[in-house]
Design an enzyme around this catalytic site. Structure first.
Site, PDB file in Angstrom:
ATOM      1  N   ASN A   1      78.932 -45.823  31.149  1.00  0.00           N
ATOM      2  CA  ASN A   1      79.190 -46.962  31.361  1.00  0.00           C
ATOM      3  C   ASN A   1      79.996 -46.684  32.269  1.00  0.00           C
ATOM      4  OD1 ASN A   1      77.586 -47.377  28.718  1.00  0.00           O
ATOM      5  ND2 ASN A   1      77.313 -49.933  29.787  1.00  0.00           N
TER       6      ASN A   1
ATOM      7  N   HIS B   1      78.159 -55.159  32.614  1.00  0.00           N
ATOM      8  CA  HIS B   1      77.719 -54.384  32.252  1.00  0.00           C
ATOM      9  C   HIS B   1      77.459 -52.833  33.172  1.00  0.00           C
ATOM     10  CE1 HIS B   1      75.905 -52.423  28.219  1.00  0.00           C
ATOM     11  NE2 HIS B   1      75.445 -51.727  29.528  1.00  0.00           N
TER      12      HIS B   1
ATOM     13  N   CYS C   1      70.452 -45.053  29.072  1.00  0.00           N
ATOM     14  CA  CYS C   1      69.523 -45.715  28.653  1.00  0.00           C
ATOM     15  C   CYS C   1      68.680 -44.912  28.348  1.00  0.00           C
ATOM     16  CB  CYS C   1      69.407 -46.526  29.544  1.00  0.00           C
ATOM     17  SG  CYS C   1      67.707 -48.092  28.103  1.00  0.00           S
TER      18      CYS C   1
ATOM     19  N   HIS D   1      77.495 -49.089  34.690  1.00  0.00           N
ATOM     20  CA  HIS D   1      77.213 -48.457  34.011  1.00  0.00           C
ATOM     21  C   HIS D   1      77.756 -47.371  35.648  1.00  0.00           C
ATOM     22  CE1 HIS D   1      74.771 -47.767  31.218  1.00  0.00           C
ATOM     23  NE2 HIS D   1      74.135 -48.669  30.812  1.00  0.00           N
TER      24      HIS D   1
ATOM     25  N   ARG E   1      77.995 -48.009  20.728  1.00  0.00           N
ATOM     26  CA  ARG E   1      75.623 -47.833  20.978  1.00  0.00           C
ATOM     27  C   ARG E   1      75.444 -47.448  22.098  1.00  0.00           C
ATOM     28  NH1 ARG E   1      72.904 -50.325  24.365  1.00  0.00           N
ATOM     29  NH2 ARG E   1      73.905 -51.380  24.874  1.00  0.00           N
ATOM     30  N   ASP E   2      75.860 -48.331  23.181  1.00  0.00           N
ATOM     31  CA  ASP E   2      75.841 -47.210  23.840  1.00  0.00           C
ATOM     32  C   ASP E   2      75.990 -46.129  24.400  1.00  0.00           C
ATOM     33  OD1 ASP E   2      74.118 -47.679  26.854  1.00  0.00           O
ATOM     34  OD2 ASP E   2      75.364 -49.346  27.468  1.00  0.00           O
TER      35      ASP E   2
HETATM   36  P1  HMG Z   1      56.798 -51.569  19.517  1.00  0.00           P
HETATM   37  O1  HMG Z   1      55.951 -49.774  19.176  1.00  0.00           O
HETATM   38  O2  HMG Z   1      56.123 -51.681  19.993  1.00  0.00           O
HETATM   39  O3  HMG Z   1      57.407 -52.359  17.472  1.00  0.00           O
HETATM   40  O4  HMG Z   1      58.113 -51.044  20.087  1.00  0.00           O
HETATM   41  P2  HMG Z   1      55.962 -52.963  16.891  1.00  0.00           P
HETATM   42  O5  HMG Z   1      56.638 -53.654  16.904  1.00  0.00           O
HETATM   43  O6  HMG Z   1      54.706 -52.402  17.129  1.00  0.00           O
HETATM   44  O7  HMG Z   1      56.453 -51.902  15.933  1.00  0.00           O
HETATM   45  C1  HMG Z   1      55.509 -50.556  15.892  1.00  0.00           C
HETATM   46  C2  HMG Z   1      56.254 -50.276  14.337  1.00  0.00           C
HETATM   47  O8  HMG Z   1      57.586 -50.050  14.193  1.00  0.00           O
HETATM   48  C3  HMG Z   1      56.181 -50.829  13.008  1.00  0.00           C
HETATM   49  O9  HMG Z   1      56.037 -50.154  11.855  1.00  0.00           O
HETATM   50  C4  HMG Z   1      57.614 -51.854  13.039  1.00  0.00           C
HETATM   51  O10 HMG Z   1      58.072 -52.481  11.754  1.00  0.00           O
HETATM   52  C5  HMG Z   1      58.427 -51.175  13.264  1.00  0.00           C
HETATM   53  P3  HMG Z   1      54.714 -49.844  10.530  1.00  0.00           P
HETATM   54  O11 HMG Z   1      54.731 -51.301  10.503  1.00  0.00           O
HETATM   55  O12 HMG Z   1      53.900 -49.254  12.241  1.00  0.00           O
HETATM   56  O13 HMG Z   1      55.388 -48.780  10.162  1.00  0.00           O
HETATM   57  N1  HMG Z   1      60.057 -51.533  13.349  1.00  0.00           N
HETATM   58  C6  HMG Z   1      60.764 -51.768  13.513  1.00  0.00           C
HETATM   59  N2  HMG Z   1      61.496 -51.187  12.486  1.00  0.00           N
HETATM   60  C7  HMG Z   1      62.351 -50.621  12.447  1.00  0.00           C
HETATM   61  N3  HMG Z   1      63.510 -51.851  13.398  1.00  0.00           N
HETATM   62  C8  HMG Z   1      63.050 -52.503  13.993  1.00  0.00           C
HETATM   63  C9  HMG Z   1      61.395 -52.536  14.585  1.00  0.00           C
HETATM   64  N4  HMG Z   1      60.532 -52.768  15.382  1.00  0.00           N
HETATM   65  C10 HMG Z   1      59.667 -52.872  14.849  1.00  0.00           C
HETATM   66  N5  HMG Z   1      63.875 -53.465  14.760  1.00  0.00           N
HETATM   67  C11 HMG Z   1      60.276 -52.322  19.989  1.00  0.00           C
HETATM   68  C12 HMG Z   1      58.894 -52.368  20.245  1.00  0.00           C
HETATM   69  C13 HMG Z   1      61.050 -53.079  21.086  1.00  0.00           C
HETATM   70  C14 HMG Z   1      60.567 -52.418  18.194  1.00  0.00           C
HETATM   71  C15 HMG Z   1      60.823 -50.799  20.539  1.00  0.00           C
HETATM   72  O14 HMG Z   1      60.231 -50.828  22.058  1.00  0.00           O
HETATM   73  C16 HMG Z   1      62.399 -50.565  20.202  1.00  0.00           C
HETATM   74  O15 HMG Z   1      62.858 -50.175  19.448  1.00  0.00           O
HETATM   75  N6  HMG Z   1      63.140 -50.585  21.563  1.00  0.00           N
HETATM   76  C17 HMG Z   1      64.641 -50.471  21.710  1.00  0.00           C
HETATM   77  C18 HMG Z   1      64.914 -49.671  22.413  1.00  0.00           C
HETATM   78  C19 HMG Z   1      65.920 -49.151  23.136  1.00  0.00           C
HETATM   79  O16 HMG Z   1      66.950 -48.919  22.032  1.00  0.00           O
HETATM   80  N7  HMG Z   1      66.458 -49.175  24.543  1.00  0.00           N
HETATM   81  C20 HMG Z   1      68.361 -48.761  24.314  1.00  0.00           C
HETATM   82  C21 HMG Z   1      68.852 -50.214  24.127  1.00  0.00           C
HETATM   83  S1  HMG Z   1      68.942 -50.950  25.456  1.00  0.00           S
HETATM   84  C22 HMG Z   1      70.322 -50.412  26.505  1.00  0.00           C
HETATM   85  O17 HMG Z   1      70.923 -49.445  27.016  1.00  0.00           O
HETATM   86  C23 HMG Z   1      70.133 -51.511  28.121  1.00  0.00           C
HETATM   87  C24 HMG Z   1      71.590 -52.341  28.387  1.00  0.00           C
HETATM   88  O18 HMG Z   1      72.803 -51.363  27.831  1.00  0.00           O
HETATM   89  C25 HMG Z   1      72.170 -52.833  28.836  1.00  0.00           C
HETATM   90  C26 HMG Z   1      72.342 -52.224  30.288  1.00  0.00           C
HETATM   91  O19 HMG Z   1      72.601 -51.258  30.224  1.00  0.00           O
HETATM   92  O20 HMG Z   1      70.816 -52.655  31.170  1.00  0.00           O
HETATM   93  C27 HMG Z   1      71.365 -52.790  27.054  1.00  0.00           C
HETATM   94 MG    MG Z   2      74.054 -50.077  29.321  1.00  0.00          MG
END
Ligand code: HMG
Ligand code: MG
Length: 313
Positions: A264, A222, A255, A224, A28-29
């Protein structure tokens, strides 16, 4: 005489726990930041090899908006390919909202992770929400996941510094952790998203959390490895009683919404240190290194892990 294969000489370090749980985030990450699309079959093979190498907990993929993280748009396909191996309480997937939870439930997962931020800027960049709005978004996810019998993790990003806001007060981090605990998360993972943390900082944050009634038994760390501090920080946390450590095989990771995030803590670097200190991980280091060498071939670039470089050479 031929050269002996290097292995750490085992000298038990009594300041460390007898065993730790490695929470593997490579699929994933590790992969979410890769530009070239990795085929679903390769992702599934990666998870399979990690499990065979002895990793008990493997975060398999993300059910986020596929437009935000195109690399993991094939989450359902990867889980289909994995069958039972991709299900159960030790195969969490990332979900940000109810839409993500619906998809994860449909795929039959047994565990999910919501992911919040200690800072407003990153909450906006990563989730398109304020910190408060993102916690509101998570509340029904945690409730419904529990009602379906799932295990739930809560990540907190930017616990040790934020590339836009700079230093992040430990009390601010502790507030978000407490909110996730109050929402009912079974475990909270402290994310050093950009790798700026150092050992004293780890201690202060764990102090602040303890004062809020959040003990090391519900925490994961966690780190990095941007500044080469991930292993040192992990050891500091383990000495304080943490036993769950996030790591990514081969040191992959980052990210897409925080440019300064690199890989990481490499799982191999962690396992080397634990093997030497007589701490049980259940992981076969040789099998893991072979997996990283194979994955590096798939990605067309070498693993940044020092242990992989040394052992694969
Ligand atoms: P948004 O654009 O505000 O979403 O994004 P929305 O709620 O306004 O929806 C817009 C459209 O997206 C809609 O479709 C939804 O259905 C669709 P439409 O009606 O326009 O056709 N949608 C989805 N489709 C599929 N799956 C879903 C989904 N959600 C909405 N889950 C949202 C808000 C949270 C969805 C967006 O910002 C997002 O997906 N963000 C994810 C970012 C991400 O994955 N970042 C990396 C992971 S975090 C990380 O790496 C840190 C970590 O490792 C810890 C660390 O290192 O600190 C964990
Ligand atoms: Mg991370």
């Amino acid at each position: 005489m031929s050269e002996r294969v290097a292995l750490p000489q085992v000298e038990r370090d009594p300041s460390l726990p007898e065993a730790i749980t490695i929470y593997e985030v490579g699929p994933r990450d590790g992969l979410q930041n890769e530009k070239a699309t990795v085929p679903a079959a390769t992702k599934a093979a990666f998870v399979r090899r990690l499990v065979e190498a002895g990793l008990g907990t493997v975060e398999t993929t993300s059910f986020v908006n596929p437009q935000w993280v195109p690399q993991l748009a094939d989450a359902q396909e990867v889980l289909d390919l994995l069958g039972d191996l991709g299900r159960g309480a030790t195969r969490p997937v990332l979900v940000p909202n109810e839409r993500g939870l619906d998809r994860a439930l449909e795929a039959g997962v047994g565990a999910v992770a919501v992911f919040g931020s200690a800072t407003e800027t990153f909450a906006r960049k990563n989730l398109n929400r304020t910190v408060a709005e993102s916690l509101e978004m998570f509340a029904p996810v945690v409730d419904r996941a529990h009602a379906s019998g799932l295990w739930v993790r809560g990540y907190v990003s930017m616990c040790f510094g934020d590339p836009w806001e700079g230093p992040v007060p430990v009390a601010q981090v502790a507030d978000v952790c407490a909110r996730l605990r109050d929402l009912g998360c079974d475990q909270i993972s402290l994310g050093d998203t950009i790798g700026t943390g150092t050992t004293g900082h780890v201690e202060r944050l764990l102090d602040a959390l303890e004062e809020r009634g959040i003990g090391t038994d519900v925490l994961g760390v966690h780190f990095h490895d941007t500044y080469g501090q991930a292993l040192a920080n992990t050891l500091a946390a383990l000495r304080r009683g943490v036993t769950v450590v996030d790591a990514s095989t081969g040191g992959l990771g980052g990210c897409p919404y925080a440019r300064s995030a690199t890989g990481n803590l490499a799982t191999e670097d962690l396992v080397w240190a634990m093997d030497g200190a007589g701490v049980h991980t259940g992981v076969d280091l040789d099998a893991l290194v072979a997996t990283s060498v194979w994955m590096a071939e798939q990605l067309g670039k070498p693993s940044p892990s020092r242990v992989v470089k040394a052992l694969a050479g």
